[in-house]
Write a protein that holds these residues in place. Structure first.
Motif, PDB file in Angstrom:
ATOM      1  N   GLN B 143     102.519  35.110  67.548  1.00  0.00           N
ATOM      2  CA  GLN B 143     103.918  35.026  67.977  1.00  0.00           C
ATOM      3  C   GLN B 143     104.435  36.404  68.398  1.00  0.00           C
ATOM      4  O   GLN B 143     105.404  36.520  69.134  1.00  0.00           O
ATOM      5  N   ALA B 144     103.729  37.471  67.985  1.00  0.00           N
ATOM      6  CA  ALA B 144     104.158  38.826  68.329  1.00  0.00           C
ATOM      7  C   ALA B 144     104.148  39.067  69.838  1.00  0.00           C
ATOM      8  O   ALA B 144     104.845  39.950  70.340  1.00  0.00           O
ATOM      9  N   LEU B 145     103.375  38.252  70.567  1.00  0.00           N
ATOM     10  CA  LEU B 145     103.347  38.432  72.027  1.00  0.00           C
ATOM     11  C   LEU B 145     104.718  38.216  72.664  1.00  0.00           C
ATOM     12  O   LEU B 145     104.984  38.707  73.747  1.00  0.00           O
ATOM     13  N   TRP B 146     105.588  37.472  71.963  1.00  0.00           N
ATOM     14  CA  TRP B 146     106.945  37.269  72.488  1.00  0.00           C
ATOM     15  C   TRP B 146     107.706  38.578  72.650  1.00  0.00           C
ATOM     16  O   TRP B 146     108.714  38.651  73.340  1.00  0.00           O
ATOM     17  N   VAL B 147     107.209  39.601  71.980  1.00  0.00           N
ATOM     18  CA  VAL B 147     107.929  40.867  72.072  1.00  0.00           C
ATOM     19  C   VAL B 147     107.779  41.478  73.476  1.00  0.00           C
ATOM     20  O   VAL B 147     108.612  42.276  73.904  1.00  0.00           O
ATOM     21  N   LEU B 148     106.729  41.071  74.198  1.00  0.00           N
ATOM     22  CA  LEU B 148     106.482  41.739  75.490  1.00  0.00           C
ATOM     23  C   LEU B 148     107.588  41.496  76.518  1.00  0.00           C
ATOM     24  O   LEU B 148     108.054  42.453  77.132  1.00  0.00           O
ATOM     25  N   PRO B 149     108.026  40.245  76.739  1.00  0.00           N
ATOM     26  CA  PRO B 149     109.166  40.102  77.657  1.00  0.00           C
ATOM     27  C   PRO B 149     110.402  40.855  77.164  1.00  0.00           C
ATOM     28  O   PRO B 149     111.185  41.374  77.975  1.00  0.00           O
ATOM     29  N   VAL B 150     110.574  40.932  75.857  1.00  0.00           N
ATOM     30  CA  VAL B 150     111.724  41.664  75.327  1.00  0.00           C
ATOM     31  C   VAL B 150     111.598  43.158  75.654  1.00  0.00           C
ATOM     32  O   VAL B 150     112.561  43.815  76.046  1.00  0.00           O
ATOM     33  N   VAL B 151     110.382  43.671  75.516  1.00  0.00           N
ATOM     34  CA  VAL B 151     110.144  45.082  75.827  1.00  0.00           C
ATOM     35  C   VAL B 151     110.445  45.357  77.305  1.00  0.00           C
ATOM     36  O   VAL B 151     111.021  46.387  77.662  1.00  0.00           O
ATOM     37  N   PHE B 152     110.076  44.419  78.157  1.00  0.00           N
ATOM     38  CA  PHE B 152     110.386  44.554  79.587  1.00  0.00           C
ATOM     39  C   PHE B 152     111.906  44.637  79.782  1.00  0.00           C
ATOM     40  O   PHE B 152     112.405  45.507  80.504  1.00  0.00           O
ATOM     41  N   LEU B 153     112.626  43.760  79.094  1.00  0.00           N
ATOM     42  CA  LEU B 153     114.087  43.768  79.197  1.00  0.00           C
ATOM     43  C   LEU B 153     114.672  45.080  78.670  1.00  0.00           C
ATOM     44  O   LEU B 153     115.612  45.636  79.245  1.00  0.00           O
ATOM     45  N   ILE B 154     114.098  45.590  77.580  1.00  0.00           N
ATOM     46  CA  ILE B 154     114.573  46.877  77.046  1.00  0.00           C
ATOM     47  C   ILE B 154     114.383  47.965  78.114  1.00  0.00           C
ATOM     48  O   ILE B 154     115.250  48.815  78.331  1.00  0.00           O
ATOM     49  N   GLY B 155     113.245  47.897  78.802  1.00  0.00           N
ATOM     50  CA  GLY B 155     112.992  48.857  79.883  1.00  0.00           C
ATOM     51  C   GLY B 155     114.060  48.775  80.957  1.00  0.00           C
ATOM     52  O   GLY B 155     114.613  49.794  81.389  1.00  0.00           O
TER      53      GLY B 155
END
Ligand code: ADP
Ligand code: MG
Lengths: 307, 259
Positions: B143-155
């Motif tokens: 489920q940690a992979l969900w963090v990747l779109p969030v990281v993109f948004l943070i960028g």
């Protein structure tokens, strides 16, 4: 639609202010399809500013401007899609090689990098850069950079190419290569707009020019017509300390005399008699030649120094 | 022309994004070393070193706490560096934007492409940290992979603000103000190294206004496991900062370049 006779680019009362400084002061021009049109003027005349307004890169402060019958700057995006620009100072992408510069630039026009291989090859050959295609741009000479910039401006097969001082700062060989390429383009029917302060460039390339100074157009016409309109057909240029002594003589014999530095320019329709008198004078260097744009330019813009 | 008119973004933005990724590919060696090296150093040095004394924090091993926070702060610094130093270089000394603007691209497309690229670089850094954290055994599941779109948004969020700084900068030194006054305080205060509820009450209210707080609030449960609270609020804050930053930067760059 553009009919062949309607101008490709047209300005009426075009004005550009930078704060309180008026850089372009109400100019009119019409540029016909398939011609080479020159803006000739000293530094600070407003040439670059005019070109920038033409492409919507600088908003105009007043007047009317249209290119391809589209109002600018409102439809400048469409204008730029059909136009090539060679800026005054090279702005090639230093992160890319020569060929990559062309391929990448194509993508800014919406082309796919894989579809432009042939075009890139053709343009590299046109710019005589085929054997430098993998080189980084900062290893190129000034002339090569300029040719690459011109090739880059052709990547979208433009109807019109705008060149801001295309050969300033280049050596004579490099300049001649560029002139021959520009002539090729013109023969293919591409409309060229260029700015320069080289008379020879205008005389070689331009069908029509305007002479600009202080943001105004001083006169406009074909190079030969301007020479006929403004100056006598022949000029005798005297050099050296004793040149000034002949000023009265020249005037007496019907010459129009102008002094610049230690040189004396004697313009005349019938210079025969004055020439005879000079031949008998000793210790004097003089040159007799037909007049050209340079004489028109100096007459219209004055002889004071610019920078 | 009205510089504050609403931006219109077209597909040309992807051409700008593509340009940047092509350049990045040429320098992939140092880029990857940077992506992996820095977080590894933080996680090993601070995670094990401090973790030895701290033990657990907010009910998880300190290394997990740190990794799930660093992934947000690293997205922030990556996008901030790219949106300031790199964007400014292309806009001013390198005059790349001048070349881009002679094509159908507008400032709107160029900055949208830059912003996407900042998000992409943040994503790369996020992937690297997630890999390192997984190897260190602190990531509980897929489920940690969900963090990747969030990281993109943070960028995207931090890119918008960084581009505002680029638009008003007259040299590189100017960026020091933004680092000292905005980025470093967020790095220290927004819950990367310790939970924000250990801050004094006033400070807790204040950090709620800062985007990194909301970024960490999303990445921590996503990476280390745990309950995601108010995800829409956090996503909304990040998106709002990004959108407003984009809009202001477009207007300011138009004003700067279209003269
Ligand atoms: N961005 C600017 N801000 C203020 N003044 C400018 C700017 N660009 C040009 N000028 C001024 O406008 C005048 C015309 O400049 P320019 O169009 O570059 O002339 P040219 O290309 O003929 O040498 C000059 O006096 C120049 O100093
Ligand atoms: Mg100029």
């Amino acid at each position: 639609m553009n009919t062949p006779s309607s101008p490709l680019a047209s300005a009426r009362g075009l004005v550009k202010d930078f704060g309180r400084h008026r850089a372009v002061d109400g100019i009119d021009f019409d540029i016909l399809r398939g011609t080479c049109f020159g803006f000739l003027g000293p530094n600070g005349a407003g040439k670059t500013t005019t070109l920038k307004m033409l492409l919507g890169l600088a908003p105009k402060s007043g007047g009317e401007l249209s290119v391809y019958d589209l109002p600018v700057p409102e439809r400048a995006r469409e204008v730029r899609a059909r136009t090539g620009l060679v800026p005054q100072a090279d702005n090639l992408d230093p992160d890319f090689s020569v060929a990559e510069n062309l391929r990448t630039y194509a993508t800014y026009f919406g082309m796919k990098p894989d579809d432009v291989g042939d075009r890139v090859e053709r343009l590299l050959a046109f710019a005589a850069l085929t054997d430098r295609s993998e080189a980084k741009t900062d290893t190129l000479s000034g002339g090569m950079k300029r040719r690459l910039t011109i090739a880059r401006a052709l990547i979208n097969e433009p109807e019109m190419v705008v060149l801001d001082e295309p050969t300033t700062g280049l050596d004579p060989q490099a300049r001649h290569i560029i002139w021959s390429r520009l002539n090729e383009l013109r023969e293919q029917g591409t409309t060229l707009i260029l700015t320069t302060h080289y008379m020879e460039e205008v005389e070689r390339l331009c069908d029509e020019l305007v002479i600009m100074d202080h943001g105004r157009i001083l006169d406009q016409g074909a190079p030969k017509a301007l020479v006929q309109r403004h100056v006598e057909p022949e000029v005798i240029e005297l050099r050296g300390e004793r040149a000034g002594v002949f000023a009265d003589d020249a005037q007496g014999l019907g010459c129009r005399v102008e002094q610049m530095g230690s040189s004396l320019y004697c313009y005349s329709h019938e210079p025969g008699e004055f020439l005879g008198r000079l031949q008998s004078a000793t210790g004097l260097t003089f040159m007799h030649r037909p007049t050209g744009l340079e004489d028109v330019f100096l007459k219209l813009t004055g002889r004071e120094l610019r920078d | 022309m009205n510089h504050w008119r609403f931006p219109t973004v077209r597909s040309g933005a992807f051409a700008v994004w593509r340009r940047n990724i092509m350049v990045w590919r040429k320098l992939i060696g140092p880029a990857v070393v940077m992506n992996f090296g820095e977080p590894t150093l933080y996680l090993l040095g601070l995670g094990f070193g401090l973790g030895h004394f701290v033990g657990e924090m907010s009910g998880m091993p300190y290394l997990a706490f740190l990794a799930s926070g660093i992934i947000a702060s690293s997205a922030m610094t990556t996008a901030t560096f790219e949106g300031m130093y790199s964007v400014y270089t292309r806009m001013d000394p390198q005059r790349t934007y001048e070349a881009l603007m002679a094509t159908p691209l507008e400032v709107d497309d160029i900055l949208a492409g830059e912003m996407l690229w900042c998000g992409t670089k943040s994503l790369f850094s996020g992937i690297a940290i997630l890999l390192v954290a997984t190897l260190l055994g602190v990531v509980p599941g897929w489920q940690a992979l969900w963090v990747l779109p969030v990281v993109f948004l943070i960028g995207l969020c931090f890119a918008g603000m960084a581009m505002i700084m680029s638009a008003i900068a007259s040299n590189y030194d100017f960026f020091n103000y933004y680092f000292v006054l905005a980025i470093s305080p967020m790095f220290i205060l927004c819950g990367v190294f310790y939970p924000i509820d250990s801050l004094p009450d006033v400070a807790q209210g204040f950090v709620q206004l800062l985007p990194l707080t909301h970024a960490v609030a999303l990445t921590r449960p996503l990476v280390a496991g745990g309950e995601l609270t108010q995800p829409l609020l956090h996503l909304g804050v990040l998106a709002a900062y990004g959108a407003v930053g984009f809009y202001i930067s477009v207007a300011l760059v138009r004003k700067r370049l279209l003269v």
